[in-house]
Scaffold this active site. Structure first.
Site, PDB file in Angstrom:
ATOM      1  N   ARG A 176      70.059  40.272  55.904  1.00  0.00           N
ATOM      2  CA  ARG A 176      68.912  39.838  56.717  1.00  0.00           C
ATOM      3  C   ARG A 176      68.890  40.569  58.060  1.00  0.00           C
ATOM      4  O   ARG A 176      69.916  40.798  58.685  1.00  0.00           O
ATOM      5  CB  ARG A 176      69.019  38.324  56.950  1.00  0.00           C
ATOM      6  CG  ARG A 176      67.927  37.756  57.828  1.00  0.00           C
ATOM      7  CD  ARG A 176      67.794  36.271  57.669  1.00  0.00           C
ATOM      8  NE  ARG A 176      68.939  35.499  58.136  1.00  0.00           N
ATOM      9  CZ  ARG A 176      69.004  34.176  58.074  1.00  0.00           C
ATOM     10  NH1 ARG A 176      68.003  33.478  57.536  1.00  0.00           N
ATOM     11  NH2 ARG A 176      70.073  33.537  58.517  1.00  0.00           N
ATOM     12  N   LYS A 202      63.477  28.823  54.563  1.00  0.00           N
ATOM     13  CA  LYS A 202      62.667  27.781  55.213  1.00  0.00           C
ATOM     14  C   LYS A 202      61.664  28.403  56.185  1.00  0.00           C
ATOM     15  O   LYS A 202      60.465  28.151  56.118  1.00  0.00           O
ATOM     16  CB  LYS A 202      63.560  26.786  55.975  1.00  0.00           C
ATOM     17  CG  LYS A 202      64.673  26.192  55.131  1.00  0.00           C
ATOM     18  CD  LYS A 202      65.591  25.307  55.943  1.00  0.00           C
ATOM     19  CE  LYS A 202      66.527  26.031  56.877  1.00  0.00           C
ATOM     20  NZ  LYS A 202      67.746  26.608  56.321  1.00  0.00           N
TER      21      LYS A 202
END
Ligand code: AMP
Length: 216
Positions: free
Chosen positions: A132, A16
Site C-alpha cells: 500500500r 474500509k
C-alpha cells in the site's frame, strides 16, 4: 435523513476507507456524512507535530493502540459536533477496545448504532498493506505500482506502520483488543450489524451501496 452513527470494523487494509471513498465519488449517499478515520487523524497530528501527534507516534510506529485518554474525548467531541450540525458520522477505527466501546455506548445512551464489519483473511491483509502507498497530501490510497497520487500528483509514500512486522502486530491487536468489541456491541439492543465481504470490483460495491441506501 436522520443523523446516524456508523462504526466500521475491519483489519488494517480491509478496504474500509477505499470502499467508502469510491462510494462517495459515485453516489450522493455519503453527502450527509462526516467521516472520521482515527488513524488518519492521528497521522495528521504526527505530521503537524501537535502534542497529540508527539504522544501518539511511538505507539503507532510499534503497531500498538495509543492510550485511550488521547483518543476518546476527541472522538466524542466530533460526534457531538456532527449531531449539532445534523450530520451523520462514520467512525473508521473507533472504538478499538472495550473501554473505548463502553465510553461510546455510555455517551450515546441508547441511540441506534450501525456496525459495519469488513471481514478479510490475514494473508490478504499482509499482502495488501505492505504494497500500500498513500498520498501524504490528500490521503488518497494506492499501491506500489504507482509513484504519484492520481488525484493531486504528489509523490506517494509508504506508511511507517505498513511493514510486515508492524502489520502482524496490528493484526494481533485487532484480535486481542478489537474483536471483543464486536462481541460486546452485537449484544447491545440498539446495535444493528451488517457484514460486507470483499468485492471483486471497488467500483461496484453493491453491499456498501445497499447498506447506505437503507439509511436514507
Ligand atoms: P489505522 O489507520 O486505523 O490502521 O490506525 C493506525 C494506528 O493509529 C493504529 O495502529 C493505532 O496505533 C492508532 N489508532 C487509530 N485508531 C485508534 C484508536 N481508536 N485507539 C487507539 N489507537 C488508534
Amino acid at each position: 435523513m436522520r443523523s446516524h452513527i456508523v462504526l466500521y470494523f475491519g483489519k488494517p487494509g480491509a478496504g474500509k476507507g477505499t470502499r467508502t471513498q469510491k462510494l462517495k465519488e459515485r453516489t450522493f449517499l455519503l453527502d450527509d456524512f462526516m467521516i472520521l478515520s482515527t488513524g488518519q487523524m492521528l497521522r495528521q497530528a504526527v505530521a503537524d507535530g501537535t502534542h497529540l501527534g508527539q504522544e501518539a507516534k511511538a505507539y503507532m510506529d510499534k503497531g500498538e493502540l495509543v492510550p485511550d485518554h488521547l483518543i476518546v474525548s476527541v472522538v466524542l467531541d466530533a460526534i457531538e459536533k456532527a449531531a449539532e450540525n445534523q450530520k451523520s458520522i462514520i467512525l473508521d477505527g473507533f472504538p478499538r477496545n472495550l473501554p473505548q466501546a463502553k465510553a461510546l455506548t455510555d455517551a450515546l445512551n441508547g441511540k441506534k448504532i450501525y456496525v459495519v464489519d469488513f471481514p478479510i483473511a490475514d494473508e490478504i491483509v499482509i499482502e495488501r498493506t505492505i504494497h500500500r502507498r498513500i498520498c501524504p497530501k490528500c490521503g488518497n490510497v494506492s499501491d506500489d505500482t504507482h509513484k504519484t497520487c492520481n488525484q493531486c500528483g504528489t509523490t506517494l509514500i509508504q506508511r511507517s506502520d505498513d511493514t510486515e512486522e508492524v502489520v502482524k502486530r496490528r493484526l494481533d491487536s485487532y484480535r486481542e483488543d478489537t474483536e471483543p468489541v464486536l462481541d460486546y456491541l452485537v449484544k447491545c439492543p440498539n446495535v444493528r450489524l451488517t457484514r460486507l465481504y470483499p468485492t471483486i470490483s471497488l467500483e461496484e460495491d453493491p453491499g456498501m451501496e445497499t447498506f447506505f441506501r437503507s439509511l436514507h
